[in-house]
Design an enzyme around this catalytic site. Structure first.
Site, PDB file in Angstrom:
ATOM      1  N   GLU A   1     -11.825   5.915  -6.304  1.00 50.58           N
ATOM      2  CA  GLU A   1     -10.487   6.146  -5.751  1.00 50.58           C
ATOM      3  C   GLU A   1      -9.629   6.931  -6.736  1.00 50.58           C
ATOM      4  OE1 GLU A   1      -9.804   4.578  -2.487  1.00 50.58           O
ATOM      5  OE2 GLU A   1      -8.351   6.193  -2.653  1.00 50.58           O
TER       6      GLU A   1
ATOM      7  N   ASN B   1      -4.431   7.871   7.596  1.00 53.05           N
ATOM      8  CA  ASN B   1      -4.666   7.423   6.221  1.00 53.05           C
ATOM      9  C   ASN B   1      -6.049   6.781   6.174  1.00 53.05           C
ATOM     10  OD1 ASN B   1      -4.611   5.408   3.928  1.00 53.05           O
ATOM     11  ND2 ASN B   1      -2.596   6.324   3.648  1.00 53.05           N
TER      12      ASN B   1
ATOM     13  N   ASP C   1     -13.489   7.396  -1.427  1.00 48.85           N
ATOM     14  CA  ASP C   1     -12.532   7.219  -0.341  1.00 48.85           C
ATOM     15  C   ASP C   1     -11.730   8.492  -0.074  1.00 48.85           C
ATOM     16  OD1 ASP C   1     -11.082   5.715   1.528  1.00 48.85           O
ATOM     17  OD2 ASP C   1      -9.523   5.285   0.057  1.00 48.85           O
TER      18      ASP C   1
ATOM     19  N   TYR D   1       0.862  -1.179   0.000  1.00 43.82           N
ATOM     20  CA  TYR D   1       0.000   0.000   0.000  1.00 43.82           C
ATOM     21  C   TYR D   1       0.900   1.232   0.000  1.00 43.82           C
ATOM     22  CZ  TYR D   1      -3.981   2.836   1.699  1.00 43.82           C
ATOM     23  OH  TYR D   1      -4.951   3.779   1.849  1.00 43.82           O
TER      24      TYR D   1
HETATM   25  O1  LIG Z   1      -3.988   5.680  -0.878  1.00 45.27           O
HETATM   26  C1  LIG Z   1      -3.669   6.310   0.156  1.00 45.27           C
HETATM   27  O2  LIG Z   1      -2.671   6.058   0.820  1.00 45.27           O
HETATM   28  C2  LIG Z   1      -4.566   7.397   0.664  1.00 45.27           C
HETATM   29  C3  LIG Z   1      -5.352   7.949  -0.442  1.00 45.27           C
HETATM   30  O3  LIG Z   1      -6.455   7.532  -0.709  1.00 45.27           O
HETATM   31  C4  LIG Z   1      -4.700   8.919  -1.330  1.00 45.27           C
HETATM   32  O4  LIG Z   1      -3.665   9.484  -0.998  1.00 45.27           O
HETATM   33  O5  LIG Z   1      -5.256   9.127  -2.404  1.00 45.27           O
HETATM   34 MG   LIG Z   2      -6.930   7.745  -2.740  1.00 44.69          MG
END
Ligand SMILES: O=C([O-])CC(=O)C(=O)O
Ligand SMILES: [Mg+2]
Length: 567
Positions: A311, A520, A334, A168
């Site tokens: 996303e 996060n 998100d 991640y």
């Molecule tokens: O993915 C991640 O770490 C947090 C998020 O949604 C982004 O920064 O777009």
């Molecule tokens: Mg994101």
């Protein structure tokens, strides 16, 4: 709630101990091998096939074709020796028992040793740790996911803190940037403009039929790294790995999707290894027609209870799509709602140290995009509920800074709609330091993706205004963070309450060790998503997001108060 000790354990139990059964899917597990039942079905199918073959006069051609081309190969592909070892969902590698090796025609296809899953895990972890470069660790873990999914999740669940930054944020950001070069096997579904008019057909090509959660991106704003086009696929894949590892949603119910409408990233367009459409992004009607078709195909194929998580869409589409679909589909953004919930939770927990209620504080957002205004709206809603004032009054406690400086009333004409609500009466100020000195915020929240924008002067100004300034550097990945944990603690002389989107190691300052918090959305979406799908909800409401934030705040406070004081 994802992120709490209790829930994580729930997730562990779920993934390693048979969540599949809880969700109604049959699958091999340590205690519950696929052996007798699966073989019976396979042999039964084989028998049926022979029966049908011999007595084919009593079946029409369609039934015959169905048996030969669909039923038989499916069972045999899933249940027999060599194919079983190539099927990541059922493969157990060296941990197939002697009995299973006999039952599944695996004799001779594996070396004689039978390893326990624990030993496999130990060996894998050692292998992963051998790589010093995070991207190599990422690739090793992706290989494992494609080889032996059970082991991948066992490893992830047992070593969340160590491995989350690999599968991640932040490593997934680099993986997306280099996705074309490291590409081995497709990991999700690609829907491009070429498939316009045929999206339902594309969805039906996906092997799993019972989907509960889809994470979809169009790759236009990947973390704080900008437009990565089709290579954004790493993000849905990473997010869904967390849905299973932290939320306990079964992996086969998760579907990563990338919608490819082109890219405006010139470097990618010139890159010979780029995996996406080689054209500029489609916009306007062409874009929205594709998205409409996608949403109705999802509804038609999976029903109304599949959760679609948007996303890393660019601001201009993210807000519009959420507004458009939230009343008619089960959707959740998100970056707008997940980030908002985690930050609100962090603020509520921080106020237990700082004192006062939300309404007593002044919040300054550096970055007025999805995350910034998403958080602002949820904080305003929480203030209005807590302090029993109107949402407009609550918004007066909140200020935004965008690329042109402080968002003020005199700029209203040219502001995007989602910023207008925060255009308060004030003289225009361009630079962040000037804004901090004028507005005197208690909390400074960065989400603009502008690396190192919280300078020493800005952090010092925050510290001179507040005994315990709240400083959240939310931009991802680490390279885009507004300041590092070390900078926040040293420039505030250890007084800052600091949180960041990407993880930072503990910092030693003045003989004390400070453990930075990670703010996060990973602490929200797996738990919120799980709640949504198991409750059978058909919409995601603001109240749900608020409840998730409050739940997380309680957990976060519990963790802070129970944690041993390190000094
Ligand atoms: O993915 C991640 O770490 C947090 C998020 O949604 C982004 O920064 O777009
Ligand atoms: Mg994101």
């Amino acid at each position: 709630m994802a992120g709490s000790g209790e829930e994580k354990n729930g997730g562990v139990a779920a993934v390693s101990g048979g969540v599949e059964d809880a969700y109604g899917e049959d699958r091999a597990t340590e205690d519950q091998p696929i052996t007798p039942w699966a073989v019976c079905v396979a042999r039964y199918t084989w028998g049926v096939f022979h029966f049908q073959f011999n007595l084919s006069w009593c079946f029409n051609q369609a039934s015959f074709d169905y048996t030969v081309k669909i039923v038989m190969p499916c069972h045999f592909r899933a249940f027999s020796g060599h194919s079983l070892l190539r099927d990541p969902r059922h493969n157990k590698g060296l941990s197939f028992t002697e009995k299973e090796r006999d039952a599944h025609y695996l004799r001779g296809l594996l070396p004689p040793v039978v390893l326990s899953q624990e030993l496999q895990e130990k060996r894998l972890l050692q292998n992963v740790r051998q790589f010093e470069v995070p991207l190599q660790r990422y690739m090793a873990l992706m290989d494992l996911q494609e080889r032996n999914e059970r082991l991948f999740y066992k490893l992830l669940v047992d070593h969340v803190e160590e491995l989350l930054p690999v599968v991640y944020t932040p490593t997934v950001g680099e993986a997306c940037q280099k996705y074309g070069s490291i590409f081995r096997r497709p990991q999700g579904l690609y829907i491009s403009l070429k498939e316009k008019g045929r999206i339902l057909e594309v969805l039906r090509n996906w092997p799993e039929k019972s989907i509960q959660v889809i994470v979809v991106t169009d790759g236009e704003r990947i973390l704080g790294l900008g437009d990565l086009g089709c290579q954004g696929m790493g993000i849905p894949v990473g997010k869904l790995a967390l849905y299973s590892a932290l939320g306990g949603v079964r992996p086969s119910a998760c579907l990563p999707i990338t919608i490819d409408v082109g890219t405006n990233n010139e470097d990618l367009l010139k890159d010979e290894f780029y995996i996406g459409l080689r054209q500029k992004r489609a916009t306007g009607q062409e874009y929205s027609e594709l998205l409409d078709e996608f949403m109705s195909a999802v509804r038609q194929n999976y029903g109304q209870k599949v959760l679609v998580q948007f996303e890393d869409f660019a601001n201009h589409n993210a807000f519009a799509l959420l507004e458009k679909y939230r009343e008619i589909h089960l959707v959740f953004n998100d970056d707008i709602q997940g980030t908002a919930a985690v930050v609100l939770a962090g603020l509520i927990a921080a106020l237990k140290s700082v004192g006062g209620s939300l309404g007593d504080h002044t919040f300054l957002f550096f970055g007025a995009g999805e995350a910034g205004t998403g958080i602002a709206e949820l904080v305003a809603l929480a203030i209005s509920r807590q302090s029993k004032i109107s949402i407009d009054e609550a918004r007066n406690k909140i200020w935004l800074v965008d690329s042109k400086g402080l968002v003020v009333r005199s700029r209203e004409e040219t502001l995007q709609p989602f910023k207008k609500r925060y255009a308060h009466e004030h003289e225009p100020i361009k630079d962040l330091l000037g804004v901090v000195q004028a507005i005197r915020p208690t909390a400074l929240i960065g989400s603009a993706g502008v690396a190192r924008s919280f300078t020493k002067e800005v952090v010092e100004a925050m510290s001179s205004i507040n005994k315990r300034p709240i400083i959240l550097a939310l931009s991802n990945p680490t390279s885009q963070s507004e300041c590092t944990a070390e900078q926040a603690y040293s420039w505030s002389q250890g007084h800052a309450i600091f949180g960041s989107g990407s993880p930072f190691d503990p910092v030693k300052y003045n003989n004390k060790v400070f453990v930075p918090a990670q703010a996060n959305n990973a602490y929200i979406f797996p738990g919120l998503g799980l709640g949504v799908v198991i409750s059978g909800a058909i919409r995601v409401t603001d109240e749900m997001v608020l409840a998730a934030a409050e739940g997380l705040a309680e957990q976060a406070w519990l963790v802070i108060s129970l944690a041993p004081k390190i000094s």
